[in-house]
Motif scaffolding. Structure first.
Motif, PDB file in Angstrom:
ATOM      1  N   ALA A  84       0.826  -1.212   0.000  1.00 17.33           N
ATOM      2  CA  ALA A  84       0.000   0.000   0.000  1.00 17.33           C
ATOM      3  C   ALA A  84       0.860   1.262   0.000  1.00 17.33           C
ATOM      4  CB  ALA A  84      -0.927  -0.006   1.214  1.00 17.33           C
ATOM      5  N   SER A  85       1.937   1.276   0.780  1.00 15.90           N
ATOM      6  CA  SER A  85       2.801   2.453   0.834  1.00 15.90           C
ATOM      7  C   SER A  85       3.465   2.697  -0.521  1.00 15.90           C
ATOM      8  CB  SER A  85       3.863   2.281   1.922  1.00 15.90           C
ATOM      9  OG  SER A  85       4.789   3.335   1.895  1.00 15.90           O
ATOM     10  N   TYR A  86       3.887   1.649  -1.182  1.00 16.91           N
ATOM     11  CA  TYR A  86       4.483   1.781  -2.518  1.00 16.91           C
ATOM     12  C   TYR A  86       3.489   2.438  -3.469  1.00 16.91           C
ATOM     13  CZ  TYR A  86       6.816   0.527  -6.887  1.00 16.91           C
ATOM     14  OH  TYR A  86       7.432   0.588  -8.120  1.00 16.91           O
ATOM     15  N   ASN A  87       2.217   2.026  -3.380  1.00 19.36           N
ATOM     16  CA  ASN A  87       1.192   2.581  -4.263  1.00 19.36           C
ATOM     17  C   ASN A  87       0.875   4.036  -3.947  1.00 19.36           C
ATOM     18  OD1 ASN A  87      -0.454   0.705  -6.316  1.00 19.36           O
ATOM     19  ND2 ASN A  87       0.451  -0.571  -4.718  1.00 19.36           N
ATOM     20  N   VAL A  91       4.929   5.285  -6.417  1.00 17.30           N
ATOM     21  CA  VAL A  91       4.276   5.463  -7.714  1.00 17.30           C
ATOM     22  C   VAL A  91       4.190   6.946  -8.061  1.00 17.30           C
ATOM     23  CG1 VAL A  91       2.041   5.259  -8.890  1.00 17.30           C
ATOM     24  CG2 VAL A  91       2.962   3.302  -7.626  1.00 17.30           C
ATOM     25  N   ASN A  92       3.875   7.784  -7.067  1.00 21.16           N
ATOM     26  CA  ASN A  92       3.747   9.219  -7.324  1.00 21.16           C
ATOM     27  C   ASN A  92       5.089   9.928  -7.384  1.00 21.16           C
ATOM     28  OD1 ASN A  92       0.819   9.596  -7.522  1.00 21.16           O
ATOM     29  ND2 ASN A  92       0.801   8.824  -5.424  1.00 21.16           N
ATOM     30  N   VAL A  93       6.073   9.443  -6.628  1.00 18.26           N
ATOM     31  CA  VAL A  93       7.419  10.020  -6.716  1.00 18.26           C
ATOM     32  C   VAL A  93       7.997   9.767  -8.109  1.00 18.26           C
ATOM     33  CG1 VAL A  93       9.793   9.790  -5.870  1.00 18.26           C
ATOM     34  CG2 VAL A  93       7.901   9.960  -4.247  1.00 18.26           C
ATOM     35  N   ASN A  94       7.706   8.600  -8.657  1.00 19.98           N
ATOM     36  CA  ASN A  94       8.187   8.291 -10.013  1.00 19.98           C
ATOM     37  C   ASN A  94       7.559   9.208 -11.058  1.00 19.98           C
ATOM     38  OD1 ASN A  94       9.725   6.241  -8.966  1.00 19.98           O
ATOM     39  ND2 ASN A  94       8.226   4.625  -9.385  1.00 19.98           N
ATOM     40  N   LYS A  95       6.332   9.663 -10.801  1.00 16.63           N
ATOM     41  CA  LYS A  95       5.637  10.543 -11.756  1.00 16.63           C
ATOM     42  C   LYS A  95       5.996  12.011 -11.549  1.00 16.63           C
ATOM     43  CE  LYS A  95       1.421   7.725 -12.022  1.00 16.63           C
ATOM     44  NZ  LYS A  95       0.028   7.655 -11.529  1.00 16.63           N
ATOM     45  N   ASN A  96       5.964  12.457 -10.270  1.00 21.29           N
ATOM     46  CA  ASN A  96       6.082  13.890  -9.989  1.00 21.29           C
ATOM     47  C   ASN A  96       6.588  14.093  -8.566  1.00 21.29           C
ATOM     48  OD1 ASN A  96       5.844  16.642  -9.899  1.00 21.29           O
ATOM     49  ND2 ASN A  96       3.633  16.723 -10.211  1.00 21.29           N
ATOM     50  N   PRO A  97       7.902  13.904  -8.335  1.00 22.04           N
ATOM     51  CA  PRO A  97       8.432  13.923  -6.966  1.00 22.04           C
ATOM     52  C   PRO A  97       8.251  15.255  -6.251  1.00 22.04           C
ATOM     53  CG  PRO A  97      10.213  13.945  -8.580  1.00 22.04           C
ATOM     54  CD  PRO A  97       8.955  13.647  -9.331  1.00 22.04           C
ATOM     55  N   LEU A 114       5.052  18.997   2.778  1.00 23.42           N
ATOM     56  CA  LEU A 114       5.916  17.890   2.360  1.00 23.42           C
ATOM     57  C   LEU A 114       5.546  17.504   0.936  1.00 23.42           C
ATOM     58  CD1 LEU A 114       5.125  17.235   5.622  1.00 23.42           C
ATOM     59  CD2 LEU A 114       6.776  15.426   5.184  1.00 23.42           C
ATOM     60  N   THR A 115       6.554  17.411   0.075  1.00 18.32           N
ATOM     61  CA  THR A 115       6.330  16.881  -1.272  1.00 18.32           C
ATOM     62  C   THR A 115       6.212  15.360  -1.178  1.00 18.32           C
ATOM     63  OG1 THR A 115       8.672  16.559  -1.730  1.00 18.32           O
ATOM     64  CG2 THR A 115       7.729  18.742  -2.261  1.00 18.32           C
ATOM     65  N   TYR A 116       5.809  14.750  -2.277  1.00 19.29           N
ATOM     66  CA  TYR A 116       5.775  13.282  -2.291  1.00 19.29           C
ATOM     67  C   TYR A 116       7.171  12.711  -2.039  1.00 19.29           C
ATOM     68  CZ  TYR A 116       0.880  12.502  -3.339  1.00 19.29           C
ATOM     69  OH  TYR A 116      -0.485  12.417  -3.224  1.00 19.29           O
ATOM     70  N   ALA A 117       8.208  13.361  -2.574  1.00 18.84           N
ATOM     71  CA  ALA A 117       9.578  12.880  -2.337  1.00 18.84           C
ATOM     72  C   ALA A 117       9.944  13.017  -0.862  1.00 18.84           C
ATOM     73  CB  ALA A 117      10.567  13.659  -3.206  1.00 18.84           C
ATOM     74  N   ASP A 118       9.589  14.147  -0.252  1.00 12.87           N
ATOM     75  CA  ASP A 118       9.850  14.344   1.192  1.00 12.87           C
ATOM     76  C   ASP A 118       9.146  13.268   2.014  1.00 12.87           C
ATOM     77  OD1 ASP A 118      11.166  16.762   0.625  1.00 12.87           O
ATOM     78  OD2 ASP A 118       9.348  17.963   0.930  1.00 12.87           O
ATOM     79  N   VAL A 321      -7.754  10.632   3.996  1.00 11.25           N
ATOM     80  CA  VAL A 321      -6.573  11.417   4.342  1.00 11.25           C
ATOM     81  C   VAL A 321      -5.317  10.581   4.064  1.00 11.25           C
ATOM     82  CG1 VAL A 321      -5.334  12.682   6.147  1.00 11.25           C
ATOM     83  CG2 VAL A 321      -7.830  12.725   6.117  1.00 11.25           C
ATOM     84  N   ALA A 322      -5.166   9.472   4.779  1.00 12.51           N
ATOM     85  CA  ALA A 322      -3.881   8.772   4.812  1.00 12.51           C
ATOM     86  C   ALA A 322      -3.617   7.841   3.631  1.00 12.51           C
ATOM     87  CB  ALA A 322      -3.763   7.973   6.113  1.00 12.51           C
ATOM     88  N   TYR A 323      -4.660   7.323   2.989  1.00 11.27           N
ATOM     89  CA  TYR A 323      -4.443   6.352   1.915  1.00 11.27           C
ATOM     90  C   TYR A 323      -5.038   6.763   0.570  1.00 11.27           C
ATOM     91  CZ  TYR A 323      -2.413   3.059   5.224  1.00 11.27           C
ATOM     92  OH  TYR A 323      -1.591   2.465   6.141  1.00 11.27           O
ATOM     93  N   GLY A 324      -6.370   6.954   0.505  1.00 18.40           N
ATOM     94  CA  GLY A 324      -7.021   7.183  -0.782  1.00 18.40           C
ATOM     95  C   GLY A 324      -6.497   8.361  -1.579  1.00 18.40           C
ATOM     96  N   PRO A 325      -6.442   9.578  -0.985  1.00 17.09           N
ATOM     97  CA  PRO A 325      -5.970  10.725  -1.758  1.00 17.09           C
ATOM     98  C   PRO A 325      -4.509  10.597  -2.177  1.00 17.09           C
ATOM     99  CG  PRO A 325      -7.061  11.435   0.266  1.00 17.09           C
ATOM    100  CD  PRO A 325      -6.866   9.963   0.364  1.00 17.09           C
ATOM    101  N   LEU A 326      -3.677   9.990  -1.316  1.00 17.32           N
ATOM    102  CA  LEU A 326      -2.265   9.818  -1.667  1.00 17.32           C
ATOM    103  C   LEU A 326      -2.112   8.789  -2.778  1.00 17.32           C
ATOM    104  CD1 LEU A 326      -0.616   9.958   1.884  1.00 17.32           C
ATOM    105  CD2 LEU A 326      -0.826  11.798   0.193  1.00 17.32           C
ATOM    106  N   ALA A 327      -2.898   7.710  -2.737  1.00 11.07           N
ATOM    107  CA  ALA A 327      -2.862   6.732  -3.831  1.00 11.07           C
ATOM    108  C   ALA A 327      -3.294   7.384  -5.141  1.00 11.07           C
ATOM    109  CB  ALA A 327      -3.762   5.539  -3.504  1.00 11.07           C
ATOM    110  N   ALA A 328      -4.185   8.369  -5.044  1.00 13.92           N
ATOM    111  CA  ALA A 328      -4.658   9.077  -6.235  1.00 13.92           C
ATOM    112  C   ALA A 328      -3.745  10.238  -6.621  1.00 13.92           C
ATOM    113  CB  ALA A 328      -6.086   9.581  -6.002  1.00 13.92           C
ATOM    114  N   GLY A 329      -2.693  10.480  -5.838  1.00 18.66           N
ATOM    115  CA  GLY A 329      -1.689  11.483  -6.205  1.00 18.66           C
ATOM    116  C   GLY A 329      -2.114  12.921  -5.982  1.00 18.66           C
TER     117      GLY A 329
END
Length: 654
Positions: A84-87, A91-97, A114-118, A321-329
């Protein structure tokens, strides 16, 4: 009138089309929504399999979609492997860190981004720290934190290494925490020296220490975030500061592949009796539901800033907050403190300053803020808002209208969402660019969600307006898998009512002539007045529609003639009436409800109060109100109440 029928007496005729400006840019259209629904009807398993392949990055793709052999312990995508954390992060750092993942504001005004990379770096550092403490896959980790970025980091770090987290809301007592530690047999607790709420420091570490004093030998380590800087005791060999744990840790940590059915988390909900229920969710099915519903219901666009006001201690904070929106980037906003600190404009000031475009909150918060009048929100520029949402309980039509007019300026669709801790994700909701909305209705089930309303015998109800049991007819990926350590309780609670034919939500509902669903309240809260079964929500809605009423809660009280009388607790917009003024207001309100709903719905008693008893998440404690109406002694734990002193007023003592 049959004793088995629940009557709907609410007549709501207002309708609102999606604004043209919204429709022209929406992600889902009338045509694409119809195609999704048809595909689910034509081939249910393929519908979910295709979405799972599209939306999730798999380490090992699944070949089996749905296994019903142990029904109702269903499994989805069982032979697949993912993380789940990878997703959510890689996945989003690879697209737009460099994209902002989290904007945080503390109650005292401190702001961090915090950015996705952070975020990935911070999660990896904590993941490596947890591994150094011996945390292994399937170990349970309790998270008892303020609403700060580290709460999300802790959840994602557990997911990254395959540990099972159980977040305990920071407003819960030491006893509530102890019960959860014991039930989960947790090996580690992540907490903080404290958090800020309503100008006060919430002593999280002290509560943790109290909880651990009694039969919590499974806990080997306590990781403590320094947030408030107030002095706390640290026990040698058990307690470790977060910053010391992560200092010097590697900034990369490979995500551990886990099976689709690997428990991602346990989240405890209060049972009506006895110990809390540990709702266990899987990794793949839950993540799919959380990601899809974020995209469908909130129409997420690249530049959105999405603020779901829920704490991560609740399922809403997990999924939105913690999973759905982040998985959606997407970019999320989180806020640590109380909605009315230092005044009732705090939410709207945050919306203005951080340019919030999607705002998702609870009806209790909306009603509380509505009570403060229009002047506060009108002070702020809310023009960036394009979509509003509600969650947690049915919203009264008048509160819906205030939200629509005062906050949305009549240009923002409102998604009134129905779902539960157990469902994992939204089940019934408008699609904002497609659905004509009606104040107070959650409208229709989402694609792939097969729901119905049935009578006492489990037969579908076809008459518009007749209430019954809200049920789900087919398994869905984000559903709970079991109750942790007690599968029999899972079967008894959710499946036995109709011989395991349906998932029984525990809510009563009716469907109108347009096929829209209206939630009428919990089945347990249905009133039986002179042989008429009435939903409490409809009487509450009628009361709140009165111009002098800010909020209301209705419960049943034994009545020697009617069987059950209607007892209403009312929060007036002005000062609390007393003496003759109270008698006049009571007569006016009883006549008003009779006019709105019919004489059968007239409250027998009305008690006025400055506030209703709510948990710090905004949930009204109705079981407590039922006890008070009957004059019973309060035996349940009241430590989660936002304001315990309100009990005297509710008893009529002051």
């Amino acid at each position: 009138m049959s004793q088995n029928k629940i009557e709907s007496i609410l007549n709501e005729t207002r309708r609102f089309e999606p604004p043209e400006r919204f429709v022209s840019n929406s992600q889902l259209t009338i045509q694409s929504l119809a195609r999704l629904k048809q595909k689910a009807l034509d081939d249910y398993e393929k519908f979910w399999a295709d979405l799972a392949h599209q939306e999730i990055q798999w380490f090992t793709p699944f070949t089996e979609t749905l296994d019903e052999s142990q029904a109702p312990n269903y499994t989805w995508f069982a032979d697949g492997k993912l993380n789940a954390s990878y997703n959510c992060l890689d996945v989003n750092v690879n697209k737009n860190p460099g994209k902002i993942a989290v904007i945080f504001e503390g109650e005292n005004g401190d702001v961090r981004t915090l950015t996705y990379a952070d975020l990935l770096i911070e999660v990896c550092r904590l993941s490596n720290g947890l591994l150094s403490l011996g945390v292994k896959p399937l170990d349970r980790v309790i998270i008892y934190m303020p609403m700060v970025p580290e709460a999300i980091i802790a959840m994602q770090a557990c997911a990254r290494i395959g540990a099972v987290h159980s977040v305990v809301f920071g407003g819960f007592s030491a006893k509530a925490m102890r019960d959860r530690i014991q039930d989960a047999e947790a090996s580690l607790v992540i907490t903080a020296d404290g958090g800020y709420r309503g100008g006060q420091v919430i002593p999280l570490k002290e509560s943790t220490d109290t909880a651990l004093q009694e039969n919590c030998d499974s806990v080997k380590h306590v990781v403590v975030l320094r947030r408030t800087e107030h002095k706390i005791p640290m026990r040698q060999d058990r307690d470790i500061w977060w910053h010391e744990l992560v200092d010097g840790q590697n900034e990369t940590c490979e995500a551990t592949p886990v099976s689709s059915e690997h428990p991602l988390f346990i989240l405890y909900t209060s049972g009506s009796t006895g110990k809390p229920k540990g709702i266990q969710h899987s990794t793949a099915g839950y993540l799919l539901g959380a990601k899809l519903t974020n995209k469908w219901v909130f129409d997420l666009a690249q530049d959105d800033i999405f603020w779901c006001t829920a704490d991560v201690g609740w399922i809403t904070g997990h999924s939105y907050v913690a999973y759905g929106p982040l998985a959606a980037g997407t970019t999320i906003m989180i806020y640590e403190g109380a909605p009315t600190y230092p005044d009732g404009g705090r939410f709207w000031e945050i919306c203005q300053r951080h340019k919030i475009s999607i705002f998702y909150t609870a009806p209790t918060a909306i009603r509380a803020l509505m009570r403060l009048g229009d002047a506060l929100p009108n002070k702020y520029d809310l023009s960036r808002l394009r979509l509003l949402g509600t969650v947690g309980e049915p919203i009264n039509p008048e509160a819906w209208m205030w939200y629509h007019k005062t906050i949305g300026k009549e240009k923002c669709p409102i998604v009134d969402t129905w779902w539960q801790t157990e469902t994992g994700a939204i089940m019934i909701s408008p699609i904002p660019g497609v659905t004509t909305t009606k104040p107070g209705s959650c409208t229709q089930p989402l694609p792939g969600i097969m729901m119905d309303i049935v009578d006492e015998e489990g037969l579908p109800i076809s008459d518009p307006g007749q209430g019954g049991y809200l049920v789900v007819k087919k398994p869905w990926p984000s559903m709970l898998r079991t109750i942790w350590g007690d599968n029999q309780r899972y079967l008894d609670t959710y499946w036995e009512r109709f011989g395991q034919q349906y998932y029984v939500a525990g809510d009563s509902a009716n469907r109108d002539a347009d096929g829209y669903f209206w939630i009428m309240g919990r089945i347990d809260d249905v009133l039986n007045v002179s042989g008429h079964r009435l939903g409490t929500m409809e009487v509450e809605s009628a009361l709140v529609a009165h111009p002098d009423v800010a909020e209301a809660a209705v419960v049943g009280k034994p009545h020697e003639i009617k069987g059950e009388g209607i007892f209403a607790y009312v929060v007036p917009k002005g000062t609390r009436p007393e003496g003759k003024h109270a008698e006049e207001m009571t007569a006016n309100l009883r006549d008003w409800v009779a006019e709105q709903l019919g004489p059968i719905a007239k409250p027998d008693e009305i008690r006025y109060t400055d506030n209703l008893p709510k948990t710090r998440s905004g949930k009204i404690m109705r079981r407590l109100l039922r006890s008070l109406a009957k004059g019973e002694e309060i035996t349940q734990d009241t430590s989660t109440l936002e304001n315990e002193s309100i009990l005297e007023q509710l008893r009529g003592d002051s």
